[in-house]
Write an enzyme that holds these catalytic residues in place. Structure first.
Site, PDB file in Angstrom:
ATOM      1  N   GLU A  94       0.800  -1.005  -0.273  1.00  0.00           N
ATOM      2  CA  GLU A  94      -0.017   0.220   0.211  1.00  0.00           C
ATOM      3  C   GLU A  94       0.860   0.866  -0.171  1.00  0.00           C
ATOM      4  O   GLU A  94       0.795   2.066  -0.721  1.00  0.00           O
ATOM      5  CB  GLU A  94      -0.820  -0.121   1.423  1.00  0.00           C
ATOM      6  CG  GLU A  94      -1.764   0.837   1.246  1.00  0.00           C
ATOM      7  CD  GLU A  94      -1.564   1.267   2.735  1.00  0.00           C
ATOM      8  OE1 GLU A  94      -2.034   2.653   3.579  1.00  0.00           O
ATOM      9  OE2 GLU A  94      -2.205   0.450   3.661  1.00  0.00           O
ATOM     10  N   GLU A 171       6.301   3.649  11.604  1.00  0.00           N
ATOM     11  CA  GLU A 171       5.063   3.650  11.909  1.00  0.00           C
ATOM     12  C   GLU A 171       4.614   2.417  12.649  1.00  0.00           C
ATOM     13  O   GLU A 171       3.957   2.820  13.387  1.00  0.00           O
ATOM     14  CB  GLU A 171       3.999   3.346  10.524  1.00  0.00           C
ATOM     15  CG  GLU A 171       2.946   2.957  10.855  1.00  0.00           C
ATOM     16  CD  GLU A 171       2.137   3.017   9.197  1.00  0.00           C
ATOM     17  OE1 GLU A 171       0.410   2.576   9.600  1.00  0.00           O
ATOM     18  OE2 GLU A 171       2.823   3.220   8.326  1.00  0.00           O
TER      19      GLU A 171
END
Length: 465
Positions: A94, A171
């Site tokens: 993604e 992240e």
């Protein structure tokens, strides 16, 4: 609502005959695309569906009163489709698809959409991945070209793989610093264990760090195929024009493939095995404790899902809910407390979350268990069920006030259910829920053994289920 569709398109509820588009396919000759009108909803616009020869599906909802369009590309691939060594590949991909194609650099992908005031984004779930853009209606051709380009023809350059690896590791680290998020992942792992549904969508540092470009490329080309993809758009648009633009945008790419039928929606069997009831504690010196108490629920095609929505609303779905009133309003023990249901193709979850001071955890858990037991034994009142039904209907209809939610509804109906339930029918199904439906479900669901996940300044032996 039917549970499975054997034909390449769902039955037309209005009896509208299909129309056919023609165009040149990759293999030459004449290819046919089959188009149907699915609904002409008084609460929305005209919904049409076209299946391209490659198996790629295009659904649109034309809403002339809007001046914007939301356009999304939905791929029936999520984190549960990864093997152990691939954990995090769907999410990694993604990120990478925005890094450049044969036609555009990463900067051009973002700048071309932002130059017309539009926005792009993407997200990965356990069962699908979505790439979307929202633009003015006049800029829809640009959005279609950019989004189809990045999904169909990404380069996955080695340098970009390394750059995004660092971003994803940051992240993951950031997520670990958010105990309110971490406790949800901890709970899912407590229920599903080593099953792919129990893994983190992002993967872990141990799986992301060694992942190679070849592994990601293999996942990309093996999974991002035309039969697995649904394109959805909602707003001020013309269906035929959208289909034409999509065909132009994917021509000559791997999505312009040989004739195939659309992939069926994800099967509900075999049923997912869950772990025995357990308590999982992540010791952290936090100012607030985060707890989730819950159990396996029902899958998304279970007819009881409408009753579950009503039950969830009354139990912990809003400020008037039983848990909110008991734990926050009357006793002031927590700022945030709510219940929720997650549903997948073959399983589901039902749980209660609360965030409170560490010294109040025992009282909050005792009150939560008592309320669950009370509802399981005594059920809800007729007035509560009526309120819960009103909340379900209102939140659904109000959620359709923007093009993004309408676009999502089209894609999820096609991708997850193999059918699009008209708004009026959905409201009718909620209306048909009875007090007995809710209370029978409550007695069965809320009596199940509950697992507990805790993040806070505790030890593993501080809790017992």
């Amino acid at each position: 609502m039917s549970r499975a569709i054997s034909a390449p398109f769902p039955p037309d509820r209005r009896g509208v005959a299909p129309s056919r588009d023609t165009g040149a396919g990759r293999s030459g000759g004449t290819a046919r695309a089959v188009t149907r009108t699915l609904s002409d909803d008084p609460l929305g616009g005209t919904v049409r569906r076209t299946v391209l020869p490659s198996g790629l599906r295009v659904l649109t909802e034309a809403i002339p009163a809007m001046r914007s369009v939301s356009f999304g590309i939905w791929v029936a691939v999520g984190s549960r489709d990864e093997t152990g060594p691939q954990a995090g590949a769907a999410h990694f991909l993604e990120h990478l698809l925005f890094k450049g194609t044969h036609k555009r650099t990463a900067l051009e992908i973002s700048s071309q959409i932002e130059a017309v005031g539009g926005e792009t984004n993407a997200f990965t779930t356990k069962e699908y991945t979505c790439y979307y853009a929202r633009v003015l209606d006049e800029d829809l051709p640009l959005a279609i070209d950019v989004m189809c380009d990045l999904v169909a023809d990404s380069l996955l350059e080695p340098a970009d793989v390394e750059t995004e690896r660092g971003v994803i590791l940051e992240e993951i680290a950031m997520h670990d610093d958010e105990p309110g998020d971490e406790v949800h992942d901890l709970f899912v792992q407590a229920v599903y264990g080593d099953h792919p549904l129990g893994r983190l969508i992002s993967g872990t540092a141990e799986t992301v760090t060694p992942m190679t470009r070849r592994q990601i490329q293999s996942f990309y080309r093996g999974r991002y195929t035309a039969p697995q993809i649904v394109i959805a758009a909602a707003g001020n648009l013309d269906h035929a024009a959208v289909v034409k633009l999509v065909r132009q945008a994917v021509r000559g790419t791997p999505l312009d493939s040989d004739p195939a039928s659309p992939a069926p929606h994800r099967a509900a069997t075999p049923a997912v095995r869950t772990k025995p009831t357990t308590t999982v504690v992540e010791p952290k010196e936090t100012e607030q404790a985060h707890v989730i108490l819950g159990c396996p629920g029902i899958d998304r095609l279970d007819d009881r899902r409408f009753a579950l929505g009503v039950l969830n609303n009354v139990l912990g779905g809003g400020m008037s809910s039983r848990l909110f009133q008991e734990i926050r309003e009357q006793r002031g023990l927590a700022y945030s407390v709510y219940s929720y249901a997650s549903q997948y193709a073959d399983t589901g979850l039902f749980a209660v979350y609360a965030g409170c001071a560490p010294g109040k955890v025992d009282e909050v858990l005792a009150l939560t268990r008592a309320e669950l037991a009370r509802v399981a034994a005594d059920g809800l009142t007729e007035a509560e069920v009526a309120r819960g039904k009103g909340m379900s209907k209102g939140s659904f209809v109000l959620g359709l006030e923007d093009t993004g939610s309408r676009m999502s509804r089209l894609a999820k109906g096609e991708l997850l259910y193999g059918d699009l339930m008209p708004v009026d029918e959905l409201l009718r199904r909620v209306d048909e829920v009875t007090v007995e439906d809710v209370n029978v479900l409550a007695a069965e669901l809320l009596s199940r053994p509950m697992s507990l996940a805790v993040v806070g300044p505790f030890g593993a032996g501080d809790f017992a289920v």
